[in-house]
Design an enzyme around this catalytic site. Structure first.
Site, short mmCIF file in Angstrom:
data_model
loop_
_atom_site.label_atom_id
_atom_site.label_comp_id
_atom_site.label_asym_id
_atom_site.label_seq_id
_atom_site.Cartn_x
_atom_site.Cartn_y
_atom_site.Cartn_z
N HIS A 251 0.83 -1.21 0.00
CA HIS A 251 0.00 0.00 0.00
C HIS A 251 0.87 1.26 0.00
O HIS A 251 0.69 2.15 -0.84
CB HIS A 251 -0.91 -0.02 1.23
N GLU A 252 1.80 1.32 0.95
CA GLU A 252 2.58 2.55 1.10
C GLU A 252 3.49 2.80 -0.10
O GLU A 252 3.61 3.93 -0.58
CB GLU A 252 3.40 2.50 2.39
N GLU B 275 -5.85 6.94 -2.20
CA GLU B 275 -5.85 5.89 -1.19
C GLU B 275 -6.40 4.58 -1.74
O GLU B 275 -5.89 3.50 -1.42
CB GLU B 275 -6.68 6.33 0.03
N HIS C 226 1.87 4.40 -3.04
CA HIS C 226 1.77 5.86 -3.03
C HIS C 226 2.90 6.47 -3.85
O HIS C 226 2.72 7.50 -4.52
CB HIS C 226 1.83 6.39 -1.59
N HIS D 231 -9.06 8.38 3.54
CA HIS D 231 -9.06 6.94 3.83
C HIS D 231 -10.47 6.37 3.83
O HIS D 231 -10.65 5.16 3.65
CB HIS D 231 -8.39 6.67 5.18
#
Length: 536
Positions: free
Chosen positions: A354-355, A378, A358, A438
């Site tokens: 996920h991170e 997100e 980004h 989020h």
């Protein structure tokens, strides 16, 4: 003959033991201290005997004027046989290829020897004709295209690896490799003629064993450094993993923290909330590699920015920081230790995926982190981060549509009905853009689930899902591989910084048309899934 130069840690330990013996009676020493003292005494005795054997049998070892011995290792067998490994210098210069091992019986008598190629070491002069500055410049030129942002450090040595001693420059060019990872090349040149002798990498690829928190025992790609220690530097993908020492995320940059190193290339203890700081590093290092591999294998993407550069990965960020984040300015992945009670270290696979996604978003559509574009930002990380988990297909961390279920149990967000978290939106409305990003991501996540698996109740990999639709329609999924391929193409080709949900519908339909055709079932499902979350 010079007294053997013991390692600093050895000398300090011996000093501590000696000091302890002076301030406390022998009977009060702990058993482990007595054992350490005994082992140190046996080691020192073996070294003294080996020195005597070298002096007594100088011709056997080629030991003569101008040389000094330096102990590198001592091994004592169960039967008392001793093996003392020496390196040597000549007139203060390291001798490459001049090392040997003294094998001696339990009583100290010489049993045999193992010698490198150099035997007798003697030179007429140790003054180089080729100067250090010119040698360093030549090494830098030879390293072009292999090492960038480089610094050159020459060292005068006696090179005797072929058995013929000669004066040489050993120049280390240290900088960054082709993927942004720390990398060094060593160039050896004749200090009299300037002719090249050899060159080699400072580091060597290795595969370590990681006892991870979330996925069991795994292999991890590490680097064997010149000092003999293994480091969490991935030689294939270029990322490095560091201990942030609980410094806050806002205070970190790429040069912060301490690189994880290890003597035996076995890392961690496999426990959550572990006191072994390398355990979180195992998951972080391995899951960064898995994310890299997912993008490479699935989309042909060569790293976060598609430039092959590896990231800096930090574990143990902050104090009880129950979070993780990507920093574009630092090109760093930062992970916290969880809350210390319920949530363990934030290094599980879908969180890491996920991170780092980004970073992919930043390098492509660069969706603004506010309003509906922020929700799409997100959602992109949730969708593609989850697909890293499906790509890995690890039997311990089974693929699912529950985001961060391992590090934030039972889950932080879910795709089939996002509103089950009490905050996220299942469907688009005029107020979605006012939600925290989020929570507004729920619309995109819900679309992805419907496009992948369809509506209604079903069980997938042991998890029960029941996905409703805004208009009561029935959606038949096309599978998450196709749905994610459509999303990735939409992100990298059609979305822009201000894309909203209506724009995402258009972007994904364009992507579906490109990949599968305007009359394909895939195109129809993309449209139906958006309608099912009220994006028209």
């Amino acid at each position: 003959m010079a007294r053997p130069l013991l390692a600093l840690s050895t000398m300090v330990a011996a000093g501590v033991i000696t000091a302890g013996a002076m301030t406390a009676p022998a009977y009060s020493q702990p058993l482990e201290t007595q054992q350490a003292t005994s082992a140190r005494s046996a080691r020192d005795t073996a070294i003294s005997r080996a020195e005597a054997n070298v002096a007594r049998h100088a011709d056997t070892f080629g030991f003569g004027a101008g040389q000094a011995l330096h102990v590198k290792d001592v091994i004592i067998d169960a039967d008392g046989t001793q093996h003392v490994r020496f390196e040597r210098t000549y007139r203060g210069l390291p001798v490459v290829g001049g090392d040997f091992v003294v094998h001696q019986k339990a009583d100290g008598s010489l049993k045999g020897s193992s010698n490198a190629k150099a035997h007798k070491v003697a030179l007429t002069s140790v003054t180089p004709s080729a100067d250090a500055k010119g040698t360093a410049a030549g090494a830098m030129k030879r390293a072009q295209g292999v090492v960038s942002n480089a610094k050159s450090t020459p060292e005068l040595i006696v090179w005797a690896a072929d058995g013929t001693p000669r004066l040489a420059w050993r120049t280390t060019v240290q900088g960054l490799g082709d993927k942004g990872q720390p990398h060094g090349e060593v160039f050896v040149t004749d200090a009299t003629t300037g002719a090249a002798i050899e060159n080699y990498d400072v580091e060597h690829e290795a595969t370590g064993t990681g006892h991870s928190e979330y996925t069991g025992d795994i292999g991890i790609d590490t680097t064997l450094q010149a000092n003999g220690a293994f480091a969490l530097i991935d030689p294939v993908r270029g990322h490095i993993t560091k201990d942030a020492h609980n410094v806050s995320a806002s205070s970190l940059n790429a040069s912060s923290g301490t690189l994880f190193t290890d003597a035996d290339n076995i890392w961690g203890d496999g426990k959550k909330f572990s006191t072994d700081r390398a355990t979180a590093a195992v998951d972080a290092h391995a899951n960064t590699a898995m994310t890299y591999d997912y993008y490479k294998a699935t989309f042909g993407r060569n790293g976060i920015k598609n430039d092959g550069r590896g990231a800096t990965v930090f574990v143990h960020v902050g104090t009880n920081w129950d979070n993780a984040q990507w920093s574009d300015s630092c090109f760093c992945m930062m992970t916290g230790d969880g809350d210390g009670t319920t949530d363990p270290e934030q290094v599980d696979l879908d969180t890491m995926g996920h991170e780092m996604t980004h970073g992919v978003t930043s390098a492509t559509a660069n969706l603004r982190y506010s309003g509906e574009s922020g929700g799409l930002n997100e959602a992109t990380s949730d969708i593609l981060g989850t697909m890293v988990e499906w790509y890995a297909n690890n039997p311990i961390d089974t693929p699912d549509y529950l985001f961060s279920d391992q590090s934030t149990p039972p889950w932080l967000r879910r795709f089939d009905k996002p509103s089950l978290d009490g905050r996220s939106a299942d469907y688009w409305s005029k107020t979605v853009g006012r939600l925290d990003v989020h929570n507004s991501s729920g619309v995109g996540n819900h679309w992805f689930y419907l496009a992948s698996e369809g509506s209604g109740a079903k069980t997938i990999n042991g998890v029960s899902y029941n996905s409703p639709t805004y208009n009561g329609s029935t959606v038949t999924g096309i599978g998450n591989k196709k749905a994610s391929a459509i999303w990735y193409r939409a992100l990298t080709v059609y979305m822009t910084s201000t894309t909203d949900y209506k724009g995402a519908r258009t972007a994904t339909l364009n992507a579906a048309k490109d990949l599968y055709g305007a009359t394909s079932p895939e195109y129809a499902t993309v449209a139906a899934a958006w309608t099912a979350v009220n994006v028209l």
